[in-house]
Design a protein around this motif. Structure first.
Motif, PDB file in Angstrom:
ATOM      1  N   LYS A 175       0.432  -1.492  -0.046  1.00  0.00           N
ATOM      2  CA  LYS A 175       0.292   0.267   0.256  1.00  0.00           C
ATOM      3  C   LYS A 175       1.446   1.024  -0.016  1.00  0.00           C
ATOM      4  CE  LYS A 175      -2.762   2.416   3.330  1.00  0.00           C
ATOM      5  NZ  LYS A 175      -3.831   2.601   4.276  1.00  0.00           N
ATOM      6  N   ARG A 176       0.439   2.491  -0.732  1.00  0.00           N
ATOM      7  CA  ARG A 176       0.977   3.343  -0.250  1.00  0.00           C
ATOM      8  C   ARG A 176       0.542   3.879  -0.724  1.00  0.00           C
ATOM      9  NH1 ARG A 176       4.876   4.778  -5.967  1.00  0.00           N
ATOM     10  NH2 ARG A 176       3.261   4.519  -7.748  1.00  0.00           N
ATOM     11  N   THR A 177       0.919   5.819  -0.658  1.00  0.00           N
ATOM     12  CA  THR A 177      -0.081   6.695  -0.421  1.00  0.00           C
ATOM     13  C   THR A 177       0.239   7.579  -1.285  1.00  0.00           C
ATOM     14  OG1 THR A 177      -1.977   6.940   1.325  1.00  0.00           O
ATOM     15  CG2 THR A 177      -1.826   8.776   0.770  1.00  0.00           C
ATOM     16  N   VAL A 178       0.549   8.489  -2.234  1.00  0.00           N
ATOM     17  CA  VAL A 178       0.562   9.677  -2.822  1.00  0.00           C
ATOM     18  C   VAL A 178      -0.496  10.830  -3.088  1.00  0.00           C
ATOM     19  CG1 VAL A 178       2.075  10.211  -5.238  1.00  0.00           C
ATOM     20  CG2 VAL A 178       2.623   8.161  -3.622  1.00  0.00           C
ATOM     21  N   ASP A 179       0.431  11.361  -2.578  1.00  0.00           N
ATOM     22  CA  ASP A 179      -0.181  13.849  -2.606  1.00  0.00           C
ATOM     23  C   ASP A 179      -2.100  12.341  -2.253  1.00  0.00           C
ATOM     24  OD1 ASP A 179       1.697  14.696  -3.247  1.00  0.00           O
ATOM     25  OD2 ASP A 179       1.284  13.908  -5.678  1.00  0.00           O
ATOM     26  N   GLY A 180      -1.756  12.611  -0.735  1.00  0.00           N
ATOM     27  CA  GLY A 180      -3.728  11.946  -0.900  1.00  0.00           C
ATOM     28  C   GLY A 180      -3.901  11.033  -1.710  1.00  0.00           C
ATOM     29  N   VAL A 181      -3.410  10.197  -2.640  1.00  0.00           N
ATOM     30  CA  VAL A 181      -4.081   8.743  -3.111  1.00  0.00           C
ATOM     31  C   VAL A 181      -2.863   7.366  -2.854  1.00  0.00           C
ATOM     32  CG1 VAL A 181      -4.924   7.924  -5.372  1.00  0.00           C
ATOM     33  CG2 VAL A 181      -4.512  10.332  -5.317  1.00  0.00           C
ATOM     34  N   THR A 182      -4.812   6.875  -2.268  1.00  0.00           N
ATOM     35  CA  THR A 182      -4.417   5.777  -1.859  1.00  0.00           C
ATOM     36  C   THR A 182      -4.392   4.369  -3.181  1.00  0.00           C
ATOM     37  OG1 THR A 182      -4.097   5.792   0.371  1.00  0.00           O
ATOM     38  CG2 THR A 182      -4.444   3.900  -0.431  1.00  0.00           C
ATOM     39  N   THR A 183      -2.567   3.699  -3.339  1.00  0.00           N
ATOM     40  CA  THR A 183      -3.422   2.741  -4.122  1.00  0.00           C
ATOM     41  C   THR A 183      -2.513   1.183  -3.826  1.00  0.00           C
ATOM     42  OG1 THR A 183      -0.959   3.358  -5.336  1.00  0.00           O
ATOM     43  CG2 THR A 183      -2.990   3.938  -6.001  1.00  0.00           C
ATOM     44  N   TYR A 184      -3.115  -0.060  -3.998  1.00  0.00           N
ATOM     45  CA  TYR A 184      -2.482  -0.418  -3.487  1.00  0.00           C
ATOM     46  C   TYR A 184      -1.714  -1.575  -4.654  1.00  0.00           C
ATOM     47  CZ  TYR A 184      -5.547  -0.178   0.117  1.00  0.00           C
ATOM     48  OH  TYR A 184      -6.168   0.110   1.518  1.00  0.00           O
ATOM     49  N   SER A 185      -0.861  -2.556  -3.847  1.00  0.00           N
ATOM     50  CA  SER A 185       0.188  -3.155  -5.663  1.00  0.00           C
ATOM     51  C   SER A 185      -0.104  -4.512  -5.137  1.00  0.00           C
ATOM     52  CB  SER A 185       1.157  -2.485  -5.516  1.00  0.00           C
ATOM     53  OG  SER A 185       1.720  -4.257  -6.143  1.00  0.00           O
ATOM     54  N   LEU A 186      -0.624  -5.152  -6.599  1.00  0.00           N
ATOM     55  CA  LEU A 186      -0.614  -6.710  -6.127  1.00  0.00           C
ATOM     56  C   LEU A 186       0.600  -7.847  -6.365  1.00  0.00           C
ATOM     57  CD1 LEU A 186      -3.535  -6.996  -9.340  1.00  0.00           C
ATOM     58  CD2 LEU A 186      -3.601  -7.165  -6.779  1.00  0.00           C
ATOM     59  N   CYS A 187       1.641  -7.185  -6.621  1.00  0.00           N
ATOM     60  CA  CYS A 187       3.083  -6.958  -5.898  1.00  0.00           C
ATOM     61  C   CYS A 187       3.549  -8.258  -6.316  1.00  0.00           C
ATOM     62  CB  CYS A 187       3.123  -7.234  -4.734  1.00  0.00           C
ATOM     63  SG  CYS A 187       1.954  -5.368  -3.023  1.00  0.00           S
ATOM     64  N   SER A 188       3.592  -9.496  -5.833  1.00  0.00           N
ATOM     65  CA  SER A 188       4.150 -11.257  -6.798  1.00  0.00           C
ATOM     66  C   SER A 188       3.411 -11.628  -7.256  1.00  0.00           C
ATOM     67  CB  SER A 188       4.592 -11.851  -5.192  1.00  0.00           C
ATOM     68  OG  SER A 188       2.854 -11.904  -4.082  1.00  0.00           O
ATOM     69  N   ASN A 189       2.163 -11.568  -6.772  1.00  0.00           N
ATOM     70  CA  ASN A 189       1.089 -12.165  -7.112  1.00  0.00           C
ATOM     71  C   ASN A 189      -0.086 -10.869  -8.122  1.00  0.00           C
ATOM     72  OD1 ASN A 189       2.079 -14.092  -4.864  1.00  0.00           O
ATOM     73  ND2 ASN A 189       1.057 -15.670  -6.378  1.00  0.00           N
ATOM     74  N   SER A 190       0.055 -10.690  -9.217  1.00  0.00           N
ATOM     75  CA  SER A 190      -0.737  -9.860 -10.177  1.00  0.00           C
ATOM     76  C   SER A 190      -1.428 -11.318 -11.043  1.00  0.00           C
ATOM     77  CB  SER A 190      -0.238  -8.859 -10.777  1.00  0.00           C
ATOM     78  OG  SER A 190       0.210  -7.809 -10.264  1.00  0.00           O
ATOM     79  N   ASP A 191      -0.864 -12.548 -10.845  1.00  0.00           N
ATOM     80  CA  ASP A 191      -0.997 -13.616 -11.809  1.00  0.00           C
ATOM     81  C   ASP A 191      -2.784 -13.701 -12.245  1.00  0.00           C
ATOM     82  OD1 ASP A 191      -1.663 -14.053  -9.080  1.00  0.00           O
ATOM     83  OD2 ASP A 191      -0.045 -16.265  -9.072  1.00  0.00           O
ATOM     84  N   LEU A 192      -3.319 -14.215 -11.317  1.00  0.00           N
ATOM     85  CA  LEU A 192      -5.140 -13.970 -11.450  1.00  0.00           C
ATOM     86  C   LEU A 192      -6.122 -13.223 -10.317  1.00  0.00           C
ATOM     87  CD1 LEU A 192      -4.711 -17.709  -9.752  1.00  0.00           C
ATOM     88  CD2 LEU A 192      -4.205 -16.511 -12.348  1.00  0.00           C
ATOM     89  N   ALA A 193      -5.175 -12.414  -9.821  1.00  0.00           N
ATOM     90  CA  ALA A 193      -5.630 -11.069  -9.388  1.00  0.00           C
ATOM     91  C   ALA A 193      -7.011  -9.957 -10.306  1.00  0.00           C
ATOM     92  CB  ALA A 193      -4.926 -10.601  -8.254  1.00  0.00           C
ATOM     93  N   LEU A 194      -5.320 -10.205 -11.509  1.00  0.00           N
ATOM     94  CA  LEU A 194      -6.086  -9.145 -12.423  1.00  0.00           C
ATOM     95  C   LEU A 194      -7.845  -9.241 -13.099  1.00  0.00           C
ATOM     96  CD1 LEU A 194      -2.493  -7.705 -13.696  1.00  0.00           C
ATOM     97  CD2 LEU A 194      -4.862  -6.346 -12.684  1.00  0.00           C
ATOM     98  N   ASP A 195      -7.633 -10.478 -13.314  1.00  0.00           N
ATOM     99  CA  ASP A 195      -8.436 -11.096 -14.185  1.00  0.00           C
ATOM    100  C   ASP A 195      -9.516 -11.344 -13.558  1.00  0.00           C
ATOM    101  OD1 ASP A 195      -7.640 -12.259 -17.059  1.00  0.00           O
ATOM    102  OD2 ASP A 195      -5.939 -11.854 -15.599  1.00  0.00           O
ATOM    103  N   PHE A 196      -9.428 -11.863 -11.929  1.00  0.00           N
ATOM    104  CA  PHE A 196     -10.534 -11.927 -10.922  1.00  0.00           C
ATOM    105  C   PHE A 196     -11.454 -11.087 -10.718  1.00  0.00           C
ATOM    106  CE2 PHE A 196      -9.313 -16.143  -8.671  1.00  0.00           C
ATOM    107  CZ  PHE A 196     -10.298 -17.264  -8.769  1.00  0.00           C
ATOM    108  N   ALA A 197     -10.939  -9.548 -10.816  1.00  0.00           N
ATOM    109  CA  ALA A 197     -11.672  -8.466 -10.101  1.00  0.00           C
ATOM    110  C   ALA A 197     -12.214  -8.340 -11.196  1.00  0.00           C
ATOM    111  CB  ALA A 197     -10.747  -7.640 -10.443  1.00  0.00           C
ATOM    112  N   PRO A 198     -12.520  -8.357 -12.642  1.00  0.00           N
ATOM    113  CA  PRO A 198     -13.778  -8.020 -13.683  1.00  0.00           C
ATOM    114  C   PRO A 198     -14.564  -8.961 -13.240  1.00  0.00           C
ATOM    115  CG  PRO A 198     -12.042  -8.447 -14.857  1.00  0.00           C
ATOM    116  CD  PRO A 198     -11.543  -8.627 -13.338  1.00  0.00           C
ATOM    117  N   LEU A 199     -14.229 -10.313 -13.122  1.00  0.00           N
ATOM    118  CA  LEU A 199     -15.217 -11.291 -12.377  1.00  0.00           C
ATOM    119  C   LEU A 199     -16.346 -11.426 -11.726  1.00  0.00           C
ATOM    120  CD1 LEU A 199     -12.847 -13.533 -15.413  1.00  0.00           C
ATOM    121  CD2 LEU A 199     -15.063 -12.663 -15.686  1.00  0.00           C
ATOM    122  N   MET A 200     -15.303 -11.199 -10.604  1.00  0.00           N
ATOM    123  CA  MET A 200     -15.643 -11.174  -9.245  1.00  0.00           C
ATOM    124  C   MET A 200     -17.287 -10.034  -9.142  1.00  0.00           C
ATOM    125  SD  MET A 200     -14.434 -13.479  -6.914  1.00  0.00           S
ATOM    126  CE  MET A 200     -14.949 -13.019  -5.659  1.00  0.00           C
TER     127      MET A 200
END
Length: 747
Positions: A175-200
């Motif tokens: 997790k990081r917050t830059v200029d008040g905007v928080t984002t998350y990183s999938l870090c070690s495992n973007s593998d499945l989450a990027l495809d899971f997100a829209p389907l979920m």
């Protein structure tokens, strides 16, 4: 480019961010039990939990949910995952004495997965099931878990998990917050989450109760590009750092494995097939580390590299290395496209080898491949884009936006009513006007194309210094590494992050290098399971990369394996006449490498395939293999192996290895060592002792030698102290001490 932005593709993107942008930021929980309460209230008491493989598992959340289900029989919990990592545990008394202090040191602060601990103790309750689609290699042989294994390609994992009814998806994030905007990183495992997100998200819109959960760990390297997602992609976030004084647990780090002489030669042969300006995919383990080591040798000590080539007579014995490979330094460099990003890619990056940038714009990538432009921006870049129809001669607002996005124009260039302006200066946006071109060259052009990456990966796991390197990378270096969907990396099909045309353009001269356990003389590879059906690991992405190599006209699939191995206390060839299980079928055979050389199999008739593989087998097994091939009518009765392939012996390997080891080439630990000097000495002795006692006869022989060995030896005292065997009290400990002393003295 981050998935926070829409990606230009030839197919409509899935609504990864367009759906979630209407959601508020995910609520954060500091208390994991409260989060478990929320999950149960949302999806009910029948939970199918999908968590990523390796270090991406949110251990605190998974353990809490598991313990809740263990305590409440009303809950039905199925855990769907892969590669559940666990700390090494010694099987014998000697192994425990060796490993316990090492594990306490190297895995300090790393939590256990409770479901794995209970699986080992046969204490998983009836209302909980653990199912994996990829085992940590060899971890569940002769285990009831064999019944819960799901065989699938990595690219089909999301589909299969949804078919199994996954209703909660959870993973570790940064997790990081830059200029008040928080984002998350999938870090070690973007593998499945990027495809899971829209389907979920679609499932929720259709009324299905599901949840996406993130667990924040500040030790996770924050990866950018596709891995960086908005703060509303997840439904809930576990952030225990909201509690004052909390410290996140350490990540599971794989210790550096030693590279044997055989591994080094396999890696060296593989390095001769890697083409400058090409694409590289590798797996995990010592064979891959050996490849990286020899690739570095080729670039950094090219004269020594050629000495090794000449010693092995590579060019004459294995002409495929001259046909598709290279032995020079890397001028264009390599691009990494690998489902697993190992630490070796960072070593290649730091050495200036992993430097061929690829881009998300098909026109840019195609022109780069054709060497009509370079990553350095000049007025030629602009005119070439014009000549190929990417922009109009009379620039439009869309053209200017495009040029700014790809880095051809600076960000401060403005467009209004046919005019380009920078500050108070302006000119007609007409590329056919010489004065306009001169003005643009002076005021508008950027320095380099933007958005280039040298690495696409789907997940990573590695040693501690690998995580440290990722954590301490500069922002500009981080932008060169893109963790992304496994379906983007492992397949060529259109994906919302990139079209098939783009992937093909990026992956020129690809070398998809994988490891196998065994290979049959027909060219079939055995990589994941035994002929009795027991699963050793899993298919993962191996099939996908092999298939890819056959689809890309200038790419090759390379299978590495050791020529032989000890099985049930007996030396066996890993090149077999046949075998009762296949991971990669024979029609997809391509290149096979052992420590004795390279077999080029693609497009060859069977008699060539059989003899080429016998040429790189251990000479102790060549007569039997040749006899079997002749008996089956696959090789002519009068065929004899050429003499230069009949000296495939361990002694020959040792001669080459020792010759170059004196020049500091082929180190057992080229990238660092997790063991102390004493542990290295003890580890070799224990490995040898284990091999010697694998049979009943071997055990008796070792015990007899131990009983006749002198105990008192001042030089062995530090080693005995490390093993807590300086002053054994029980008969068992005294015998254990003598066994160890006898082996150490024998070495």
């Amino acid at each position: 480019m981050s998935v926070l932005e829409l990606v230009d593709t030839t197919t409509p993107p899935l609504a990864t961010m367009t759906v979630t942008c209407e959601k508020p930021a995910a609520p954060a929980f500091a208390d994991v039990e409260q989060l478990v309460d929320r999950i149960l209230a949302t999806v009910g008491y029948e939970i199918t939990l999908g968590v990523p493989l390796a270090i991406g598992k949110p251990v605190a959340f998974v353990n809490a949910l598991y313990q809740r289900a263990k305590a409440d029989a009303r809950i039905t919990l199925r855990i769907e995952t892969g590669i559940s990592l666990e700390k090494p545990v010694g099987k014998s008394a000697l192994e425990k004495r060796f490993l316990d202090p090492f594990v306490a040191r190297e895995f300090a602060g790393v939590p256990d997965l409770d479901y794995i601990t209970d699986l080992r103790r046969n204490q998983v309750p009836a209302n909980i099931t653990v199912s994996e689609f990829f085992f940590k290699a060899g971890s569940f042989l002769n285990s009831p878990q064999q019944q819960n294994y799901t065989s699938t390609n990595y690219t089909h994992a999301v589909r299969d998990l949804l078919d199994k009814g996954v209703n909660v998806v959870a993973q570790l994030v940064a997790k990081r917050t830059v200029d008040g905007v928080t984002t998350y990183s999938l870090c070690s495992n973007s593998d499945l989450a990027l495809d899971f997100a829209p389907l979920m998200e679609e499932m929720k819109e259709n009324g299905t109760p599901v949840a996406m959960v993130a667990e924040v760990n500040s030790n996770m390297p924050f990866m950018h590009n596709h891995a960086e997602v908005a703060d509303n992609v997840f439904d809930w976030v576990l952030d225990q750092n909201l509690t004052p004084g909390h410290q996140d647990y350490a990540l599971f780090a794989a210790p550096h494995a030693s590279i044997s002489p055989e591994d080094h030669l396999i890696g060296f042969y593989a390095s001769t097939l890697v083409k400058d300006g090409g694409t590289l995919q590798v797996g995990i383990g010592s064979l891959s580390s050996a490849l990286i080591s020899s690739t570095l040798l080729r670039h950094q000590q090219n004269d020594v590299y050629h000495q090794v080539m000449n010693e092995l007579n590579v060019a004459k014995k294995f002409p495929i290395s001259q046909k598709i490979g290279d032995s020079s330094t890397f001028k264009q460099g390599l691009y990494g496209c690998s489902e697993l990003m190992v630490d070796g890619f960072v070593h290649l990056y730091k050495a200036g080898i992993l430097k061929r940038e690829v881009f998300e714009d098909l026109t840019i990538q195609t022109l780069l491949n054709q060497q009509k432009i370079t990553p350095d921006v000049s007025v030629t870049t602009l005119t070439t884009l014009q000549d190929h129809g990417a922009i109009a001669s009379q620039l439009t607002r869309d053209d200017v936006d495009y040029l700014k996005r790809v880095g051809v124009f600076n960000a401060d260039v403005q467009f209004d009513r046919g005019q380009l302006s920078v500050g108070q200066l302006q000119v007609a946006a007409n590329l056919n006007n010489a004065d306009s071109i001169a003005w643009i060259e002076q005021h508008c052009l950027g320095n380099q194309l933007s958005g280039g990456v040298v690495m696409h990966g789907a997940f990573f796991v590695g040693p501690k210094d690998f995580y440290d390197a990722l954590n301490t990378m500069s922002e500009s270096d981080h932008q060169k590494f893109c963790m992304t969907s496994v379906n983007y990396v492992n397949d060529l099909y259109d994906h919302f992050l990139g079209s098939q045309q783009l992937k093909q353009a990026q992956r020129q001269h690809a070398r998809f290098i994988n490891s196998a356990m065994m290979v049959t003389l027909s060219g079939a590879a055995v990589s994941d399971a035994l002929e009795n059906g027991q699963v050793v690991s899993g298919v993962g992405g191996q099939y996908n990369f092999v298939a890819q190599s056959h689809q890309l006209h200038d790419s090759r699939s390379i299978m590495k394996l050791r020529s032989c191995a000890m099985r049930n206390g007996e030396l066996k060839s890993n090149i077999l006449f046949n075998y009762g299980h296949t991971t990669i079928p024979r029609q997809l055979r391509d290149i096979v490498i052992t420590e004795y050389g390279i077999a080029d199999l693609r497009s060859k008739p069977d008699h060539v395939v059989y003899t080429e593989l016998i040429k790189i087998a251990d000479s102790r097994f060549q007569p039997q293999l040749l006899a079997q091939a002749k008996a089956a009518g696959k090789v002519a009765k009068d065929y004899t192996l050429p003499p230069e392939f009949c000296n495939n012996t361990p002694e020959a390997i040792q001669r080459v290895y020792q010759k170059f080891a004196q020049q500091q080439v082929f180190s057992p630990f080229p990238f660092g060592c997790s063991f102390t000097a004493e542990e290295l000495q003890l580890g070799k002795a224990l490995k040898s002792l284990k091999a010697k006692t694998a049979t009943t006869g071997g055990k008796l022989k070792c015990m007899l030698k131990a009983l006749t060995t002198t105990v008192h030896d001042a030089g062995l005292r530090p080693l005995l102290k490390r093993m807590d065997l300086s002053d054994p009290k029980t008969i068992q400990d005294k015998l254990t001490q003598r066994l160890l002393i006898a082996e150490l003295k024998g070495r």
